[in-house]
Motif scaffolding. Structure first.
Motif, PDB file in Angstrom:
ATOM      1  N   UNK A  43       1.016  -1.317   0.123  1.00 43.61           N
ATOM      2  CA  UNK A  43      -0.068  -0.036   0.034  1.00 43.61           C
ATOM      3  C   UNK A  43       0.964   1.177   0.056  1.00 43.61           C
ATOM      4  N   UNK A  44       1.882   1.264   0.541  1.00 45.44           N
ATOM      5  CA  UNK A  44       3.079   2.373   0.844  1.00 45.44           C
ATOM      6  C   UNK A  44       3.760   2.671  -0.685  1.00 45.44           C
ATOM      7  N   UNK A  45       4.335   1.722  -1.203  1.00 47.08           N
ATOM      8  CA  UNK A  45       5.324   1.960  -2.257  1.00 47.08           C
ATOM      9  C   UNK A  45       5.160   0.603  -3.329  1.00 47.08           C
ATOM     10  N   UNK A  46       5.614   1.008  -4.485  1.00 45.57           N
ATOM     11  CA  UNK A  46       5.731   0.301  -5.610  1.00 45.57           C
ATOM     12  C   UNK A  46       7.288  -0.142  -5.724  1.00 45.57           C
ATOM     13  N   UNK A  47       7.339  -1.574  -5.665  1.00 48.89           N
ATOM     14  CA  UNK A  47       8.997  -1.905  -5.875  1.00 48.89           C
ATOM     15  C   UNK A  47       9.436  -2.083  -7.051  1.00 48.89           C
ATOM     16  N   UNK A  48       8.403  -2.878  -7.876  1.00 55.33           N
ATOM     17  CA  UNK A  48       8.729  -3.125  -9.385  1.00 55.33           C
ATOM     18  C   UNK A  48       7.673  -2.699 -10.251  1.00 55.33           C
ATOM     19  N   UNK A  49       7.952  -1.903 -11.291  1.00 57.66           N
ATOM     20  CA  UNK A  49       6.802  -1.768 -12.258  1.00 57.66           C
ATOM     21  C   UNK A  49       7.547  -1.679 -13.737  1.00 57.66           C
ATOM     22  N   UNK A  50       7.019  -2.435 -14.323  1.00 59.76           N
ATOM     23  CA  UNK A  50       7.386  -2.491 -15.821  1.00 59.76           C
ATOM     24  C   UNK A  50       6.588  -2.935 -16.782  1.00 59.76           C
ATOM     25  N   UNK A  51       6.667  -2.706 -18.229  1.00 65.13           N
ATOM     26  CA  UNK A  51       5.873  -3.475 -19.163  1.00 65.13           C
ATOM     27  C   UNK A  51       6.897  -4.432 -19.653  1.00 65.13           C
ATOM     28  N   UNK A  52       5.958  -5.518 -20.022  1.00 62.11           N
ATOM     29  CA  UNK A  52       6.690  -6.851 -20.262  1.00 62.11           C
ATOM     30  C   UNK A  52       6.105  -7.711 -21.598  1.00 62.11           C
ATOM     31  N   UNK A  53       6.289  -7.136 -22.563  1.00 60.05           N
ATOM     32  CA  UNK A  53       5.915  -7.872 -23.703  1.00 60.05           C
ATOM     33  C   UNK A  53       4.387  -7.663 -24.048  1.00 60.05           C
ATOM     34  N   UNK A  54       3.858  -8.393 -25.238  1.00 56.42           N
ATOM     35  CA  UNK A  54       2.723  -7.932 -25.780  1.00 56.42           C
ATOM     36  C   UNK A  54       1.983  -9.401 -26.206  1.00 56.42           C
ATOM     37  N   UNK A  55       0.742  -9.287 -27.003  1.00 56.57           N
ATOM     38  CA  UNK A  55       0.135 -10.366 -27.449  1.00 56.57           C
ATOM     39  C   UNK A  55      -0.777  -9.703 -28.286  1.00 56.57           C
ATOM     40  N   UNK A  56      -1.011 -10.517 -29.486  1.00 59.69           N
ATOM     41  CA  UNK A  56      -2.024 -10.170 -30.559  1.00 59.69           C
ATOM     42  C   UNK A  56      -3.065 -11.348 -30.641  1.00 59.69           C
TER      43      UNK A  56
END
Ligand code: ADP
Ligand code: MG
Length: 491
Positions: free
Chosen positions: A445-458
């Motif tokens: 609730x207090x902090x975000x430790x990891x945050x990233x985009x990871x690939x895609x799909x169609x």
């Protein structure tokens, strides 16, 4: 669904049709390539644990506007943070779902778990979200992407999508179009998602602990799940991966002295990855609900935790589409604007004045809308002219289990869809593609430790089909071939 004859067609990656003998040869090769590289599923009609069918796929990658693809990729960390903030806003989740849980039993059951966990305090402060934000281009706004939904539970196809790029690269090379490969973006979905689970395992910080996959009684989408499992086992051999159904967790799971989730043999679970538990059919009896609650109260890091699961409901998506609400979760005005633009009209059907206005609007112009319940997994929505009858069958209160959404009108592409058991060679069909962008977010609730985009799909479906679920049997796996608006026309 009928398609407006004026719908723009995106220019193709290569000139079609292919000469018939070349088409037959390359399709046969591509099918074998798919099976041999795990772009495959278990057959529903002819189920056997000992064999696979290739997953339906599109032979030549479907075009997708580069600008819109890049926009979706760039937005993902913002969407990750948005969903993380929403999941941790108790007041917002409670008020947003208040009407819905009066009539939707499944959401009410999830909410009850949430309520009980809140009352006792969270044993594990951290959550991991493996999200997938889904988009269709909207032709009335220059093919700008509009969000179809955001998945916070069992976001699938990261595994197969990663390998599908290789399959379509192979096809393009076979057809003598190796020059096209640079326009197919590299896809790191599998690594990104699995590394996320391992980061959560690291946070749990117990060398002997395991990652638990919660699975359905029968897994048709086995390759996608196994790709995740095998990636972890091959790259992090010290981390064991177990698979259990909710029923099995009920039978063998218990909590240790510090509320550790323990399975038989005393194995301690660090991370729980739900690939089941998102639809009522996965809960055969109170046992499975008890198992879900047991896991939720445990020290294990859940993907998703119950608050993340609830944050992914269609009702929450509808609430977020109101600018005043979005403001509560995104501070930066530029980010706010960018996210606001991907939302299409979403309307409440709660039992109040606004809900009644939505109801009247849906009866007047049903062809403009999709009606959605609080369900995942495809096949639950009501489209266009079917909406009035569906709504009229509901009481005013029952309507609050649903939301109404503007129909998005995606551009068409033309290509070959290859399906197990279908006639050979495939014929050229009109299709539309839905882009999914994966995201990983870990924190409390207090902090975000990891945050990233990871690939895609169609995922691509026939333009005439309302929905294109691959697992549900209507869509096909695909990957984007990125086009610029000033590209030369290949048709
Ligand atoms: P589910 O949780 O069952 O996947 P979705 O909201 O993703 O529900 O809807 C399922 C499918 O229906 C989507 O993949 C898309 O093909 C179609 N769909 C959903 N919403 C819209 C919309 N607003 N406009 C056009 N098609 C839509
Ligand atoms: Mg969906």
């Amino acid at each position: 669904m009928s398609v407006d004859p004026n719908t723009p067609v995106l220019r193709n990656c290569i000139r079609l049709p292919l000469p018939e003998d070349e088409l037959i040869e390359v399709t046969a090769k591509a099918k074998d390539y798919a099976i041999m590289h795990g772009a495959a599923m278990r057959s529903k009609s002819n189920f056997s644990e000992d064999s696979l069918n290739f997953a339906p796929f599109v032979l030549v990658p479907s075009s997708f506007p580069r600008k819109e693809f890049e926009k979706a990729v760039a937005l993902q960390p913002i969407i990750n943070r948005l969903m993380h903030n929403v999941a941790h806003d108790e007041e917002f989740i409670t008020t947003t779902l208040a009407e819905t849980i009066k009539v939707d039993e499944f959401t009410a059951n999830l909410f009850n778990i949430y309520r009980k966990v809140l009352a006792h305090g969270f044993t594990q402060a951290n959550s991991i979200g493996l999200l997938r934000s889904d988009y269709l281009g909207h032709v009335y706004e220059g093919c700008a992407i509009k969000q179809v939904e955001i998945n916070t539970v069992a976001s699938s196809f990261g595994g197969i999508a990663t390998h599908l790029v290789q399959l379509q690269n192979f096809v393009l090379r076979e057809l003598g179009h190796a020059d096209k490969l640079p326009n197919m973006p590299h896809n790191n979905a599998l690594a990104g998602l699995c590394d996320g689970m391992v980061k959560a395992w690291d946070i749990y910080a117990k060398p002997q602990s395991v990652i638990l996959f919660i699975i359905e009684d029968v897994s048709y989408n086995i390759c996608d799940q196994r790709f995740h499992e095998f990636y972890i086992r091959e790259n992090y051999p010290h981390i064991k991966v177990l698979r259990r159904t909710l029923t099995e967790v009920h039978r063998e799971g218990k909590l240790g002295l510090n509320k550790e989730l323990l399975l038989s043999g005393g194995l301690e679970v660090a991370v729980i990855y739900f690939r089941a538990g998102y639809e009522p059919g996965h809960y055969h009896s109170q046992d499975e609900w008890d198992a879900r609650y047991l896991m939720e109260t445990s020290l294990a890091i859940k993907c998703p935790s119950i608050q993340y699961h609830l944050a992914g409901t269609k009702k929450v998506q509808q609430a977020l589409a109101q600018p005043a609400v979005l403001e509560r979760f995104i501070n930066d005005p530029e980010e706010m604007k960018a996210v606001g633009k991907i939302f299409t009209g979403l309307y409440s059907l709660d039992d109040n004045e606004a809900g009644n206005a939505t109801y009247e609007m849906a009866l007047r112009t049903p062809e403009k809308f999709v009606l959605k319940p609080q369900r995942e997994g495809g096949g639950n929505n009501v489209y266009g002219v079917d909406i009035p009858d569906a709504l009229k069958r509901m009481s005013r209160v029952e309507r609050s289990a649903w939301i109404l959404m503007d129909l998005i009108h995606p551009p068409l592409t033309k290509g070959y869809m290859v399906r197990p058991g279908a006639e050979m060679p495939p014929t050229i069909v009109d299709m539309v593609s839905e882009l999914g962008i994966f995201g990983v977010v870990i924190g409390d609730a207090d902090q975000i430790i990891h945050n990233y985009q990871a690939g895609h799909m169609l995922r691509t479906k026939l333009s005439t089909a309302n929905e294109g679920g691959v697992a549900a049997g209507l869509g096909a796996l695909d990957s984007p071939y990125l086009i610029d608006s000033d590209d030369e026309d290949e048709n």
